[in-house]
Design a protein around this motif. Structure first.
Motif, mmCIF file in Angstrom:
data_model
loop_
_atom_site.group_PDB
_atom_site.id
_atom_site.type_symbol
_atom_site.label_atom_id
_atom_site.label_comp_id
_atom_site.label_asym_id
_atom_site.label_seq_id
_atom_site.Cartn_x
_atom_site.Cartn_y
_atom_site.Cartn_z
ATOM 1 N N ILE A 199 32.091 20.673 -5.913
ATOM 2 C CA ILE A 199 31.202 20.201 -6.804
ATOM 3 C C ILE A 199 31.703 19.843 -8.248
ATOM 4 O O ILE A 199 31.855 21.150 -9.000
ATOM 5 N N LYS A 200 32.256 18.747 -8.595
ATOM 6 C CA LYS A 200 32.794 18.636 -9.913
ATOM 7 C C LYS A 200 32.766 17.205 -10.258
ATOM 8 O O LYS A 200 32.519 16.348 -9.136
ATOM 9 N N GLU A 201 32.823 16.929 -11.593
ATOM 10 C CA GLU A 201 32.869 15.376 -11.798
ATOM 11 C C GLU A 201 33.987 14.681 -11.318
ATOM 12 O O GLU A 201 35.028 14.917 -11.291
ATOM 13 N N GLY A 202 33.604 13.385 -11.027
ATOM 14 C CA GLY A 202 34.612 12.704 -10.117
ATOM 15 C C GLY A 202 34.838 12.675 -8.811
ATOM 16 O O GLY A 202 35.510 11.894 -7.941
ATOM 17 N N ALA A 203 34.452 13.869 -8.234
ATOM 18 C CA ALA A 203 34.473 14.379 -6.930
ATOM 19 C C ALA A 203 33.387 13.462 -6.004
ATOM 20 O O ALA A 203 32.246 13.347 -6.401
ATOM 21 N N ALA A 204 33.731 13.326 -4.746
ATOM 22 C CA ALA A 204 32.686 12.725 -3.754
ATOM 23 C C ALA A 204 31.768 13.690 -3.375
ATOM 24 O O ALA A 204 31.814 15.010 -3.388
ATOM 25 N N ALA A 205 30.436 13.154 -3.507
ATOM 26 C CA ALA A 205 29.239 14.229 -3.192
ATOM 27 C C ALA A 205 28.909 14.335 -1.699
ATOM 28 O O ALA A 205 28.388 13.222 -0.993
ATOM 29 N N ASN A 206 29.476 15.541 -1.232
ATOM 30 C CA ASN A 206 29.212 16.039 0.241
ATOM 31 C C ASN A 206 28.403 17.292 0.144
ATOM 32 O O ASN A 206 29.177 18.385 0.097
ATOM 33 N N VAL A 207 27.069 17.395 0.038
ATOM 34 C CA VAL A 207 26.375 18.507 -0.427
ATOM 35 C C VAL A 207 25.190 18.687 0.177
ATOM 36 O O VAL A 207 24.616 17.788 0.863
ATOM 37 N N THR A 208 24.816 19.919 0.306
ATOM 38 C CA THR A 208 23.556 20.286 0.946
ATOM 39 C C THR A 208 22.517 20.929 -0.003
ATOM 40 O O THR A 208 23.261 21.959 -0.915
ATOM 41 N N ILE A 209 21.287 20.709 -0.274
ATOM 42 C CA ILE A 209 20.414 21.365 -1.090
ATOM 43 C C ILE A 209 19.679 22.279 -0.128
ATOM 44 O O ILE A 209 18.949 21.896 0.673
ATOM 45 N N PHE A 210 19.375 23.618 -0.634
ATOM 46 C CA PHE A 210 18.479 24.496 0.232
ATOM 47 C C PHE A 210 17.918 25.458 -0.608
ATOM 48 O O PHE A 210 18.551 25.925 -1.622
ATOM 49 N N ASP A 211 16.692 25.997 -0.144
ATOM 50 C CA ASP A 211 15.929 26.965 -0.386
ATOM 51 C C ASP A 211 16.089 28.192 0.298
ATOM 52 O O ASP A 211 15.498 28.208 1.564
ATOM 53 N N PRO A 212 16.833 29.317 -0.335
ATOM 54 C CA PRO A 212 16.980 30.639 0.388
ATOM 55 C C PRO A 212 15.791 31.311 0.685
ATOM 56 O O PRO A 212 15.773 32.572 1.300
ATOM 57 N N GLU A 213 14.725 31.155 -0.191
ATOM 58 C CA GLU A 213 13.546 32.104 -0.191
ATOM 59 C C GLU A 213 12.450 31.333 0.661
ATOM 60 O O GLU A 213 11.569 32.098 0.972
ATOM 61 N N ALA A 214 12.695 30.136 1.185
ATOM 62 C CA ALA A 214 11.624 29.232 1.776
ATOM 63 C C ALA A 214 11.101 30.122 2.978
ATOM 64 O O ALA A 214 12.094 30.582 4.101
ATOM 65 N N THR A 215 10.020 30.642 3.300
ATOM 66 C CA THR A 215 9.383 31.367 4.667
ATOM 67 C C THR A 215 8.550 30.522 5.264
ATOM 68 O O THR A 215 7.640 29.983 4.705
ATOM 69 N N TYR A 216 8.829 30.161 6.663
ATOM 70 C CA TYR A 216 7.926 29.350 7.477
ATOM 71 C C TYR A 216 7.885 29.764 8.877
ATOM 72 O O TYR A 216 8.809 30.269 9.337
ATOM 73 N N VAL A 217 7.134 29.356 9.565
ATOM 74 C CA VAL A 217 7.048 29.396 10.981
ATOM 75 C C VAL A 217 7.672 28.047 11.703
ATOM 76 O O VAL A 217 7.063 26.899 11.397
ATOM 77 N N PHE A 218 8.458 28.086 12.457
ATOM 78 C CA PHE A 218 9.070 26.884 13.122
ATOM 79 C C PHE A 218 8.105 26.337 14.205
ATOM 80 O O PHE A 218 7.803 27.024 15.060
ATOM 81 N N GLN A 219 7.961 25.095 14.133
ATOM 82 C CA GLN A 219 6.986 24.460 14.791
ATOM 83 C C GLN A 219 8.092 23.341 15.785
ATOM 84 O O GLN A 219 8.901 22.766 15.151
ATOM 85 N N GLU A 220 7.295 22.936 16.826
ATOM 86 C CA GLU A 220 8.019 21.726 17.849
ATOM 87 C C GLU A 220 7.947 20.609 16.755
ATOM 88 O O GLU A 220 8.953 19.708 16.823
ATOM 89 N N THR A 221 6.980 20.285 15.846
ATOM 90 C CA THR A 221 7.218 19.005 14.994
ATOM 91 C C THR A 221 8.426 19.084 13.947
ATOM 92 O O THR A 221 8.623 17.855 13.396
ATOM 93 N N ASP A 222 9.063 20.469 13.853
ATOM 94 C CA ASP A 222 10.123 20.443 12.814
ATOM 95 C C ASP A 222 11.663 19.967 13.407
ATOM 96 O O ASP A 222 12.338 19.839 13.129
ATOM 97 N N ILE A 223 11.388 19.815 15.106
ATOM 98 C CA ILE A 223 12.477 19.325 15.741
ATOM 99 C C ILE A 223 12.950 17.857 15.789
ATOM 100 O O ILE A 223 11.971 16.940 15.870
#
Length: 420
Positions: free
Chosen positions: A366-390
């Motif tokens: 992650i630096k200026e001029g580099a190709a953007a190959n990134v993941t944005i994530f929330d380390p604190e999100a808590t949730y119950v995984f549902q079939e609709t998430d698949i």
């Protein structure tokens, strides 16, 4: 297309902005500006409280295409991967026909090109993954295969695996192997132990894994080559691999989130989604595996995403196919299993940096001029995984209804974005 990500915490040890909170402007797939950005953009992501890292990589997923599209297709596999936060996925050769030649590798690359998730074929080590005769690995490497494995049919012959290791050394190739001696406990349906006895199910001892690990380390050292053990499940295997590394052998290893989250006790419900390969181990072995991840003995996390249609799982336990889907739940299940000890920095090392180092892929930064190959994530999100998430075509997940922690918010790759 321009994308502005506001106030994301950058988690990238190779970036000059590591662990700082910045605005990031992406223009035509390239980082145009990182810092305080006042420019407007086509798409704005408010990322305060979120992390951004080099895109995540999965080393061992089954997309079932060609020939088994009723389980998964490249399109649905890519959708599942993006939902789970992956920008690059390596897919198993256990298709119909098997990916044991140049044309099959080219088929996968052609069908998956220009997507938000980059798909890399894993070429077969042996023809038809039968373990009898070496496949044309050099041709597959030239066509675009990034590594080699017989996938769910690990190479049993020591002599043949040695030849394969010597062969790939010529082009710095790496072989991926599930450590399992299939001649030991060949009819085992689960881990051999107290629970298997109580449930009346034939068991397979951990010896089958550990003896294969010990053998393959010796073969790798002799060949002066590279071997990655995937789906390692026992503390003794980890100990062997650690000693092998210290002795100079070119070995590495990964574990799956399922083996960190579940144990053989969970099979008391006869849930066929928990019939996995390799098998779930005891609670004590699972806890030792967790410590191995946290102390650095384990190099990376792999999903072992293995989709199965309804009929392969909704049946008697002994008839059910082994494996479950894992791309969508990989991050949430790992954080839920390991807790706060798994920092975002450690996760990025396990899922982004190390997998690329092992397979020789370039690590994006992650630096200026580099190709953007990134993941944005929330380390604190808590949730119950549902079939609709698949997003996978199949639904064989034991995580449905389980509380997970940590979620992928978006992926950006190949000048494309998917927001979950």
């Amino acid at each position: 297309m321009t994308i502005l990500i506001r106030q994301a915490k950058i988690v990238d040890p190779t970036s000059p902005f590591h662990l700082s909170q910045q605005d990031l402007l992406i223009e035509k797939g390239i980082f145009k500006q990182i810092g305080t950005v006042t420019a407007s953009a086509d798409q704005v992501i408010e990322a305060k409280g979120l992390c951004i890292s080099p895109g995540w990589v999965d080393l061992f997923a089954h997309f079932c295409d060609p020939g088994l599209e009723y389980k998964e297709t490249i399109e649905t596999g890519i959708a599942a991967a993006a939902k789970g936060g992956f920008t690059e996925v390596m897919v198993l050769p256990n298709t119909k026909p098997v990916a044991d030649g140049k044309s099959q590798v080219e088929y996968i690359l052609q069908k998956a090109k220009h997507r938000v998730v980059t798909v890399y074929p894993l070429g077969a080590v042996t023809k038809q993954t039968e373990g009898k005769e070496l496949a044309e690995m050099y041709d597959m490497k030239a066509a675009g295969a990034v590594a080699f494995t017989d996938g769910i049919n690990p190479v049993q012959s020591a002599g043949l695996l040695l030849k394969a290791l010597q062969y790939v050394r010529a082009f710095n190739g790496v072989i991926l192997q599930i450590p399992d001696d299939k001649t030991i406990g060949m009819y085992g349906l689960m881990n051999e132990g107290i629970v298997s006895t109580q449930l009346g199910l034939p068991g397979k001892p951990v010896l089958a894994e550990e003896i294969q690990v010990a053998r393959d380390i010796k073969l790798t050292r002799y060949a002066e080559s590279q071997l990655h053990f995937t789906g390692v499940t026992t503390p003794k295997s980890i100990e062997y691999i650690k000693r092998g590394k210290e002795g100079g052998a070119g070995v590495s290893c990964s574990v799956t989130p399922a083996h960190l989250f579940f144990c053989d006790e969970d099979l008391r419900s006869y849930d066929t989604n928990l019939k996995l390969y390799p098998h779930l181990r005891t609670a004590a072995e699972r806890d030792a595996l967790k410590q191995a991840v946290l102390n650095g003995s384990v190099d990376c996390i792999t999903s072992h995403h293995r989709p199965h249609e309804y009929d392969s799982k909704v049946c008697e336990f002994q008839e059910a196919k082994a494996g479950m889907i894992g791309l969508e739940t990989c991050y949430g299940a790992t954080v839920a299993a390991l807790g706060t000890q798994l920092t975002p920095e450690k996760w990025v090392e396990l899922i982004s940096i190390n997998p690329r180092k092992i397979t020789g892929l370039q690590v994006p930064t992650i630096k200026e001029g580099a190709a953007a190959n990134v993941t944005i994530f929330d380390p604190e999100a808590t949730y119950v995984f549902q079939e609709t998430d698949i997003r996978s075509k199949s639904r064989n997940s034991a995580f449905i209804g389980k509380e997970l922690k940590g979620k992928a918010v978006a992926v950006i790759n190949n000048n494309q974005i998917q927001i979950n």
